[in-house]
Write an enzyme that holds these catalytic residues in place. Structure first.
Site, short mmCIF file in Angstrom:
data_model
loop_
_atom_site.label_atom_id
_atom_site.label_comp_id
_atom_site.label_asym_id
_atom_site.label_seq_id
_atom_site.Cartn_x
_atom_site.Cartn_y
_atom_site.Cartn_z
N GLU A 298 0.83 -1.24 -0.14
CA GLU A 298 -0.01 -0.12 -0.08
C GLU A 298 0.94 1.24 0.08
O GLU A 298 0.65 2.07 -0.73
CB GLU A 298 -0.77 0.02 1.23
CG GLU A 298 -2.06 1.17 1.19
CD GLU A 298 -2.98 0.98 0.40
OE1 GLU A 298 -3.08 1.86 -0.48
OE2 GLU A 298 -3.65 0.02 0.45
N ASP A 302 1.28 4.04 -2.99
CA ASP A 302 0.92 5.52 -2.85
C ASP A 302 2.29 6.27 -3.10
O ASP A 302 1.96 7.48 -3.82
CB ASP A 302 0.71 5.71 -1.28
CG ASP A 302 -0.52 5.19 -1.07
OD1 ASP A 302 -1.58 4.58 -1.92
OD2 ASP A 302 -1.33 4.94 0.27
N SER A 516 -7.01 2.70 -3.71
CA SER A 516 -5.71 3.11 -3.15
C SER A 516 -4.81 3.71 -4.46
O SER A 516 -3.81 4.44 -3.89
CB SER A 516 -5.15 2.19 -2.51
OG SER A 516 -4.74 1.04 -3.18
#
EC number: 3.4.14.10
Length: 598
Positions: A298, A302, A516
């Site tokens: 994650e 990002d 995301s």
């Protein structure tokens, strides 16, 4: 633009149902919740376990803050762009002196002196460390150790707490108490991919997007920085305000952003950025291990795409601790964090936070206590008023849990009724942030997992009333009646590609998807828009939604195909104009730049 006064009045007078008491000093229930699905009570919390009690005090002039937020964010208002200073915001949210006095007296009655308490800059939060035994006495409650069956996470929480009747008006909420949230990372898909095979078709042919840009055909199977730059009309823009412009990424759940992977990503997709890195800050024990085997998919997703799109704009990464490894039999003293509040406590204390911040984590809205959701949302409003653009992923469960099979769907209310209901995500449902949904393919359509729908907590904000009403007017009568709140804040506001992103993870390229991916993508483009404004001597954009729903629509490409199944249904359908899958559409940077510089 004045915002919605009704919501403000709820915030200003926030209390839970109060049971009648014989005197103002008798404890009466402040808040009670049903235990969210998946949490099991293990044992009473050890009496000497230390908790960081936080008392949220009423923000005396929040209504004026909200009005200021909308005025400085409205491109048609005379105050547009005249963001408030840190000190101006703090003066508006400071509690009334009578509240400060009452809280100090109550704490002193429990042997807690002012000198051992800490306070937020605006004095709207009071913090003190106490053993569970004292917390239970103060709040007339019993704390237990709770375990999450799936993850094994443990928390010290209670399902209800009380305050003396006369203190209800002076304390909006107390944490940690009833919040069982464990924010989910919203990377819904994860696929290994071969480094060469995924690039083999690059340059063989091109396709045209709905906005008219020409995009390499390989972008239908692998999304790279180049794909996003071509698709969203960014090619050729060079940032010019990197001395003042900044972009931030939040990290939770021990998701570590790995610098070695970032360098591999840059070597693969943006060679001129090799050697550059980001600023890292630990909040409440958050870490960022650089052991390659501990890199977080994650966090890597990002930072690689947000920083890659906005490079060489300085990047900031905050790692906030939030899942304490509490071991009750050892009676260890651990942190019982509530991540959003902890991160907000830090970032609101910073004089000049990044102008653009992306968060790819979220909770099911119904698992967040009302007081916590409203107070956290109000804190986001503070950042918006100061000129910060906040982007949040809209969720990866379609209209709920992402399961269209009635036999296995789990979209049940946790209020004791066990009724079937669509489940929106928080903080995406907060009306003071920009929620980002996901698309796929070129031309774009809504990806089936994109989170969307309507809040069950926050009403439709004024800036969105027309767009939401138009969508609902076109729904066939009775569609999903009782499954969603037609008067709720609509989610999302905009969207962007959200699948097949080529990310470097633990030394290898992989394909990742989820909202995301969409949120840092939009954040990277917003950061470039802020760069364009700052380089011309203009203030940053700040809270985006009043702009997006008015002048900004002309800079967005409408997405009219796709649906987001869940809760035993096929979910909502994308259509012309705003819809609860793709919002107003996907960004066209070139057009948006013309709009924000006009």
């Amino acid at each position: 633009m004045k915002g919605f006064a009704a919501w403000s009045s709820v915030l200003l007078g926030l209390t839970s149902s109060v049971i009648a008491a014989p005197s103002k000093y008798a404890p009466t229930i402040k808040e009670a919740v049903e235990v969210p699905r998946g949490w099991v009570r293990v044992s009473p919390a050890p009496a000497d376990h230390v908790v960081d009690l936080r008392f949220g005090l009423p923000q005396h002039n929040f209504k004026q803050l909200e009005q200021a937020l909308y005025e400085v964010s409205d491109p048609f208002h005379d105050r547009y762009g005249q963001h408030l200073s840190k000190e101006e915001v703090e003066s508006l949210v400071a509690p009334h002196p009578k509240t400060l006095e009452a809280v100090d007296e109550w704490l002193a009655s429990h042997g807690i002196a002012k000198s051992i308490c800490s306070r937020s800059p605006a004095k709207d939060w009071v913090m003190v460390k106490v053993p569970v035994s004292l917390a239970e006495k103060m709040l007339d409650t019993t704390y237990h150790v709770w375990k999450h069956a799936e993850s094994g996470d443990t928390l010290v929480r209670t399902t209800s707490y009380s305050l003396p009747a006369h203190m209800h008006e002076h304390i909006e909420l107390v944490t940690p108490t009833t919040y069982f949230g464990r924010p989910k990372g919203l990377a819904t898909t994860f696929r290994w991919s071969d480094a060469q095979a995924s690039l083999a078709s690059s340059g063989e042919s091109s396709i045209r997007s709905a906005s008219g840009t020409v995009v390499d055909a390989s972008c239908n199977s692998t999304i790279t920085l180049t794909c996003l730059q071509e698709l969203y009309n960014v090619t050729g823009y060079t940032p010019a305000a990197t001395d003042v412009n900044k972009i931030g990424i939040t990290g939770y759940l021990e998701q570590y952003a790995n610098i070695q992977d970032l360098q591999s990503f840059y070597a693969d997709q943006l060679p001129k950025a090799e050697g550059s890195t980001f600023n890292y800050t630990s909040i409440k024990g958050g870490q960022n291990s650089q052991n390659l085997s501990e890199a977080g998919i994650e966090a890597n997703l990002d930072v690689q795409f947000a920083y890659g799109l906005s490079w060489p704009t300085p990047g900031y990464f905050w790692s906030t601790g939030g899942r304490p490894p509490f071991i009750p039999d050892l009676r260890t003293v651990n942190n019982t964090n509530e991540p959003y509040a902890d991160w907000l406590e830090y970032v609101l204390s910073v004089p000049n936070p990044p102008q653009t911040i992306s968060t790819s984590y979220g909770d099911d809205e119904q698992t967040v206590p009302l007081s916590y959701a409203i107070r956290t949302c109000a804190s986001f409003a503070q950042l918006g008023a100061r000129g910060v653009s906040l982007l949040f992923s809209s969720g990866d469960g379609g209209v709920g849990d992402g399961d269209a099979n009635p036999a296995t769907q789990q979209c049940k209310t946790n209020d004791g009724r066990n009724a079937t209901r669509f489940i929106p995500a928080f903080p995406a449902s907060c009306p003071y942030v920009t929620a980002v949904g996901a698309t796929v393919s070129i031309p774009e359509k809504a990806v089936d997992f994109t989170g969307g729908g309507f809040s069950n907590v926050f009403p439709t904000p004024l800036y969105q009333v027309g767009a939401v009403a138009s969508y609902l007017a076109r729904l066939p009568a009775g569609t999903y009646q009782g499954l969603y709140n037609k008067f709720g804040r609509g989610i999302p506001d905009v969207s962007a590609q959200g699948d097949y992103f080529r990310v470097w993870y633990r030394g290898n390229p992989v394909h990742v998807g989820g909202t995301s991916a969409s949120s840092p993508t939009v954040a990277g483009l917003v950061s470039l828009l802020n760069d364009a404004r700052l380089s011309k001597g203009l203030p940053p954009l700040g809270f985006l939604n009043p702009l997006l729903y008015t002048k900004g629509v002309a800079g967005l490409t409408d997405v009219t195909e796709g649906n987001n199944p869940g809760c035993g249904t096929q979910g909502f359908n994308a259509t012309t104009g705003w819809d609860p899958l793709t919002g107003l559409g996907t960004p066209n940077f070139g057009k948006l730049k013309e709009i924000v510089l006009a």
